[in-house]
Design a protein around this motif. Structure first.
Motif, mmCIF file in Angstrom:
data_model
loop_
_atom_site.group_PDB
_atom_site.id
_atom_site.type_symbol
_atom_site.label_atom_id
_atom_site.label_comp_id
_atom_site.label_asym_id
_atom_site.label_seq_id
_atom_site.Cartn_x
_atom_site.Cartn_y
_atom_site.Cartn_z
ATOM 1 N N UNK A 33 86.520 98.832 20.900
ATOM 2 C CA UNK A 33 86.672 97.718 21.789
ATOM 3 C C UNK A 33 85.868 97.915 23.063
ATOM 4 N N UNK A 34 85.629 96.812 23.742
ATOM 5 C CA UNK A 34 84.916 96.833 25.021
ATOM 6 C C UNK A 34 85.666 95.927 25.998
ATOM 7 N N UNK A 35 85.595 96.250 27.293
ATOM 8 C CA UNK A 35 86.281 95.399 28.269
ATOM 9 C C UNK A 35 85.555 94.070 28.450
ATOM 10 N N UNK A 36 86.329 93.045 28.753
ATOM 11 C CA UNK A 36 85.767 91.750 29.144
ATOM 12 C C UNK A 36 85.723 91.756 30.665
ATOM 13 N N UNK A 37 84.514 91.822 31.219
ATOM 14 C CA UNK A 37 84.336 91.892 32.669
ATOM 15 C C UNK A 37 83.814 90.557 33.179
ATOM 16 N N UNK A 38 84.490 89.997 34.181
ATOM 17 C CA UNK A 38 84.029 88.726 34.727
ATOM 18 C C UNK A 38 82.846 88.959 35.674
ATOM 19 N N UNK A 39 82.375 87.884 36.298
ATOM 20 C CA UNK A 39 81.193 87.987 37.162
ATOM 21 C C UNK A 39 81.444 88.842 38.401
ATOM 22 N N UNK A 40 82.717 89.073 38.740
ATOM 23 C CA UNK A 40 83.071 89.961 39.851
ATOM 24 C C UNK A 40 83.289 91.395 39.372
ATOM 25 N N UNK A 41 82.957 91.636 38.102
ATOM 26 C CA UNK A 41 83.092 92.951 37.476
ATOM 27 C C UNK A 41 84.553 93.401 37.370
ATOM 28 N N UNK A 42 85.465 92.429 37.276
ATOM 29 C CA UNK A 42 86.884 92.719 37.084
ATOM 30 C C UNK A 42 87.232 92.562 35.605
ATOM 31 N N UNK A 43 87.995 93.498 35.078
ATOM 32 C CA UNK A 43 88.406 93.423 33.674
ATOM 33 C C UNK A 43 89.449 92.326 33.515
#
Length: 78
Positions: A1-11
């Protein structure tokens, strides 16, 4: 699995591939998994932007209706 990071680099979640047997992913498979996860985040962010736009349009319609009512009252008063 890989983290889903938003544009603010928050998981905001995790994108995982599941199987009935444990396996080690190759570098290419991990690269593909990251690309898919990136697309998932982009779609989630696009949906959030669409919802903001929809809310702004609804708010604008309410304000325009209120302005029309105020204009009508002023015209009646004059």
């Amino acid at each position: 699995g890989v983290p889903l990071l938003n544009s603010d680099n928050l998981a905001i979640g995790t994108f995982c591939i599941m199987d009935s047997k444990p396996k080690q992913l190759t570098a290419k498979q991990i690269e593909i998994l990251n690309a898919i996860a990136n697309q998932v985040v982009k779609l989630l962010e696009l949906r959030a932007e669409r919802n903001k736009y929809r809310d702004l349009v609804l708010e604008k319609d309410i304000v325009n209706k209120e302005l029309a009512e105020i204009k009508q009252r002023w015209q009646f008063a004059i």
